[in-house]
Structure formats: structure tokens, C-alpha cells
Design an enzyme around this catalytic site. Structure first.
Site, PDB file in Angstrom:
ATOM      1  N   GLN A  29     -18.855  57.011  61.756  1.00 21.56           N
ATOM      2  CA  GLN A  29     -17.621  56.328  61.365  1.00 21.56           C
ATOM      3  C   GLN A  29     -16.846  57.274  60.450  1.00 21.56           C
ATOM      4  OE1 GLN A  29     -17.233  53.271  58.146  1.00 21.56           O
ATOM      5  NE2 GLN A  29     -17.087  51.878  59.904  1.00 21.56           N
TER       6      GLN A  29
ATOM      7  N   TYR B 232     -12.397  45.598  46.901  1.00 17.66           N
ATOM      8  CA  TYR B 232     -12.485  45.813  48.360  1.00 17.66           C
ATOM      9  C   TYR B 232     -12.157  44.534  49.113  1.00 17.66           C
ATOM     10  CZ  TYR B 232     -14.935  46.347  52.862  1.00 17.66           C
ATOM     11  OH  TYR B 232     -15.270  46.337  54.197  1.00 17.66           O
TER      12      TYR B 232
ATOM     13  N   ASP C 199     -12.229  54.250  60.925  1.00 15.55           N
ATOM     14  CA  ASP C 199     -12.127  53.040  60.114  1.00 15.55           C
ATOM     15  C   ASP C 199     -11.075  53.211  59.031  1.00 15.55           C
ATOM     16  OD1 ASP C 199     -14.579  50.960  58.330  1.00 15.55           O
ATOM     17  OD2 ASP C 199     -12.491  50.647  58.888  1.00 15.55           O
TER      18      ASP C 199
ATOM     19  N   ASP D  45     -13.055  44.030  61.053  1.00 19.30           N
ATOM     20  CA  ASP D  45     -14.137  44.036  60.057  1.00 19.30           C
ATOM     21  C   ASP D  45     -13.713  43.150  58.881  1.00 19.30           C
ATOM     22  OD1 ASP D  45     -15.846  46.739  58.219  1.00 19.30           O
ATOM     23  OD2 ASP D  45     -15.816  44.586  57.924  1.00 19.30           O
TER      24      ASP D  45
ATOM     25  N   LYS E 184     -13.679  57.757  57.970  1.00 15.59           N
ATOM     26  CA  LYS E 184     -12.726  56.999  57.168  1.00 15.59           C
ATOM     27  C   LYS E 184     -11.343  57.647  57.212  1.00 15.59           C
ATOM     28  CE  LYS E 184     -15.631  53.950  55.488  1.00 15.59           C
ATOM     29  NZ  LYS E 184     -15.579  52.564  55.987  1.00 15.59           N
TER      30      LYS E 184
ATOM     31  N   TRP F  40     -25.505  49.460  59.946  1.00 15.20           N
ATOM     32  CA  TRP F  40     -25.271  50.300  58.760  1.00 15.20           C
ATOM     33  C   TRP F  40     -25.895  49.610  57.558  1.00 15.20           C
ATOM     34  CZ3 TRP F  40     -23.338  50.038  53.871  1.00 15.20           C
ATOM     35  CH2 TRP F  40     -23.062  51.262  53.229  1.00 15.20           C
TER      36      TRP F  40
ATOM     37  N   LYS G  86     -20.375  41.843  58.314  1.00 10.96           N
ATOM     38  CA  LYS G  86     -21.114  42.054  57.065  1.00 10.96           C
ATOM     39  C   LYS G  86     -21.882  40.779  56.736  1.00 10.96           C
ATOM     40  CE  LYS G  86     -18.483  45.884  55.267  1.00 10.96           C
ATOM     41  NZ  LYS G  86     -17.686  46.201  56.451  1.00 10.96           N
TER      42      LYS G  86
ATOM     43  N   GLU H  36     -11.167  50.855  63.954  1.00 16.20           N
ATOM     44  CA  GLU H  36     -11.676  49.713  63.169  1.00 16.20           C
ATOM     45  C   GLU H  36     -10.695  49.315  62.070  1.00 16.20           C
ATOM     46  OE1 GLU H  36     -15.843  49.902  62.230  1.00 16.20           O
ATOM     47  OE2 GLU H  36     -15.554  48.805  60.358  1.00 16.20           O
TER      48      GLU H  36
END
Ligand code: 0XW
Ligand code: MG
Length: 368
Positions: free
Chosen positions: A162, A56, A193, A241, A164, A320, A265, A218
Site C-alpha cells: 500500500q 485520524y 491509499d 476504508d 500512501k 494488515w 478496521k 483506496e
């Protein structure tokens, strides 16, 4: 108060109602790293980091434990009363690896707060609110299924969802967004996102095809520069993000006028102290942001809530944590779960949770 022991646990976290599907990957379970720091006065502090798989972002569970294995011997004997000094020392002992250092930082603040008989949020400037808004991230999937799940989540009290997108035909994403908006558009705020999964023309096409649907777009494209470049052709506000790794990235994004908001994050930016600096820059520049993380159990969730509670309410976009996607809580007496679309800030000292060591997986490294 000084560091006497450090113990590192490896915990496999299965995903409830998985798999978790994003533009760039599909996940069924995650590899969590939990840090236990024992002070010389017997107090215990907890930290955690759980990268969202090895692909990721440049964070990896094995890398976290390798970084912690390198740092731990240096940390034994260090004072717990000077967290900023400790952070600089960690940077001198190991370059980068902010996500691993974040787990230490969180455990240090858990300990410090317990030492002063306060909550972690009190060390971050104080709590603005005890109830905090949560959002639910809906995996990429079939348009009708996504719309149905959106209704379920809105019925459960979520006021922000959100969705995806990316990694498939833009037509499918367009269809999904129209069906979701038709189903819940008047009840919730929508965030779309792409997790870096679109190129410029795909992002522009999606935005223009959904121009009548209000949402925040996003991280549509991979880099800050790509997002900045398509921004003038996208008709939706944009959040960054995955492009945001530290305070410098936030400063650069603001200077470039690359976005309207941030998805932050906690472990990616290096922990509570680093996130406080970003919080204050965003407040000075009126840039709203979330408080969240890639994944993680109750320890990381508690740290996110204490961080979020210290944010000026007009700046706090939403929160989140992964705890609603994980079966087992570390602290069965005080699980951190969303109720009616909100999290309750833990009341106890420190992070406000007491992990049950039988629920933390295997202790794979110990230092004293
Ligand atoms: C929804 N999240 C916070 C959870 C996953 O880690 C992805 C992330 C996001 O917003 O990209
Ligand atoms: Mg995101």
C-alpha cells in the site's frame, strides 16, 4: 461464567522506523488501550483498541478509556456466555463508541473460546486457512526512497503493498507511483491509499496520469458520496476504508455502487461480532475486503488474524496489523509477525497469545 474483574492498561507504542506519514498526519507513537477481563472461574480474556491518533477518525485513546470507565461497572457480573446480548446491553448503556466496545468484544471472545477449549476463529465459523496474506503500508515519502522500500518489502515476500499518497502536490504522487511500479510492478499488487486526503480533481488527475499502472485506489476522497461521484472518472477500481463505520455504511456503499472493495478496521466497526455480519454481507455481494485495524499490538493483531481466517478466501483481500511497526511484543514467546509475506494463525486456545503483564504499560483503571 460471569465477568468478575475488568482492568484497563495504557501502553505507549513507539513506531519502528517512524515516523508514519499519511496524507492527513504524521505519527511517531501511539496510545494503546488494553482490556483484561477476569471471569469468575479464573479464566482471563484480552482485548485492545489503539486509535491512529486523535485526528485520524472519530476515535481517541482518551475517549476509549473514558467509554470503558463508563461501561465497566455495568459489565461486572454480566454473563460471558451471551456475547450478542452483552453487545446490545453495551449499546443501551452507552450510545456509539464502537471502537471501545470492540475491545470488550474481543476479550469476551478470547474468554469464550478458552471456556469451550477452542480458538476464537472456531466461534466465528471456523478457519479457512492457517497462513494468511499480509500487506505492508509504505509511509508517504520521497519517490526514490519509496521505490527502494517497495523493493525491500517485495524481497521480504510481501505480495501486496500500500502506497500512501495525498496531502502534497499530485505531481509528487504521480512520480512516486511510476517509480514504484517500475521497481516492483510485476511482483506485487499495488494499492494507493489517499486516506481521504484528495479532492475530486486531484483524485481524477492521479488516476488518469497513472492509467497504465494497475492499482486499487483506496479512499481517495473524504466521503462515500465524493468517492461515488468521481468513480466514473477514475480508471482504477476503488476501495472504501475510512467511510466505513458499521454494517449500515457497507450496505449503503454497496447500494450506491460506491466502491469495488472495502478496507475493514476491526475496532472501528465495533469488534468481532459486528465484523462477522459485515463479512457475511460482503460474501453475499461478492465484495472483497481486508481485515485490519488502525494500529495495535499482538492482542488486536491476533483478533484480526482469527477474523481473517474465517473469511471465504476469495473474499479476503489481505491483512494488515501494526505488529511489524512495533518493537516490543506483548507475548515474547509468541510474537505476531509477518514471515515471507504471511501471518500464521495462532494455534493456542482463545486468541492464542498470553500477554506478559509487564509489557502492557500501566494499569490505569480496575473494576471488580
Ligand atoms: C494501513 N492501515 C491499515 C494502517 C493505518 O492505520 C492506516 C491504514 C489504512 O489502510 O488506511
Ligand atoms: Mg486505508
Amino acid at each position: 461464567m460471569r465477568i468478575a474483574e475488568i482492568h484497563i492498561y495504557k501502553k505507549e507504542q513507539a513506531i519502528v522506523d517512524g515516523p508514519y506519514v499519511m496524507s492527513t498526519m504524521t505519527l511517531t507513537s501511539l496510545d494503546a488501550t488494553i482490556v483484561k477481563i477476569v471471569a469468575d472461574n479464573g479464566l482471563i480474556g484480552w482485548g485492545e483498541v489503539t486509535p491512529l491518533g486523535p485526528a485520524y477518525q472519530p476515535q481517541h485513546a482518551l475517549g476509549a478509556r473514558a467509554a470503558l470507565e463508563h461501561l465497566a461497572p455495568f459489565l461486572i457480573g454480566e454473563s460471558l456466555l451471551a456475547p450478542r446480548v452483552l453487545l446490545r446491553k453495551m449499546d443501551a448503556w452507552l450510545n456509539g463508541h464502537n471502537y471501545a466496545k470492540a475491545a470488550i468484544d474481543i476479550a469476551v471472545f478470547d474468554l469464550l473460546a478458552k471456556h469451550y477449549s477452542v480458538r476464537v476463529v472456531d466461534l466465528l465459523g471456523g478457519a479457512e486457512q492457517e497462513l494468511l496474506p499480509a500487506y505492508f503500508a509504505i509511509s508517504k515519502g520521497d519517490a526514490d526512497e519509496t521505490a527502494k522500500l517497495a523493493i525491500d518489502k517485495a524481497d521480504q515476500g510481501y505480495r501486496r503493498l500500500q502506497i500512501k499518497v495525498g496531502g502534497r502536490s499530485v505531481r509528487e504522487d504521480i512520480e512516486t507511483l511510476h517509480k514504484v511500479y517500475e521497481a516492483v510492478g510485476q511482483r506485487v499488487k499495488l494499492v494507493v491509499d489517499a486516506n481521504r486526503g484528495m479532492n475530486a480533481s486531484q483524485a481524477i488527475r492521479l488516476s488518469l496520469a497513472c492509467r497504465n499502472i494497475p492499482f486499487v485506489f483506496e479512499q481517495p476522497c473524504n466521503t462515500m458520496e465524493e468517492v461515488a461521484a468521481v468513480r466514473s472518472q477514475i480508471v482504477h477500481p476503488v476501495a472504501l476504508d475510512e467511510s466505513i463505520h458499521d454494517l449500515n455504511d457497507v450496505s449503503r456503499a454497496i447500494t450506491m455502487n460506491a466502491c469495488d472493495a472495502f478496507g475493514l478496521k476491526l475496532t472501528r466497526v465495533g469488534g468481532l461480532q459486528q465484523m462477522c455480519a459485515i463479512r457475511d454481507l460482503c460474501e453475499a455481494r461478492a465484495m472483497p475486503h481486508t481485515c485490519e485495524d488502525s494500529w495495535g499490538g499482538d492482542i488486536l493483531a491476533a483478533a484480526i488474524l482469527h477474523m481473517a481466517a474465517s473469511v471465504k478466501p476469495t473474499q479476503l483481500d489481505c491483512i494488515w496489523t501494526a505488529t511489524n511497526y512495533i518493537e516490543e511484543s506483548y507475548d515474547p514467546a509468541k510474537p505476531i509477525k509477518v514471515k515471507d509475506g504471511q501471518f500464521a494463525l495462532p494455534k493456542g486456545l482463545g486468541l492464542g497469545i498470553e500477554p506478559n503483564e509487564n509489557r502492557l504499560g500501566d494499569c490505569v483503571l480496575s473494576f471488580a
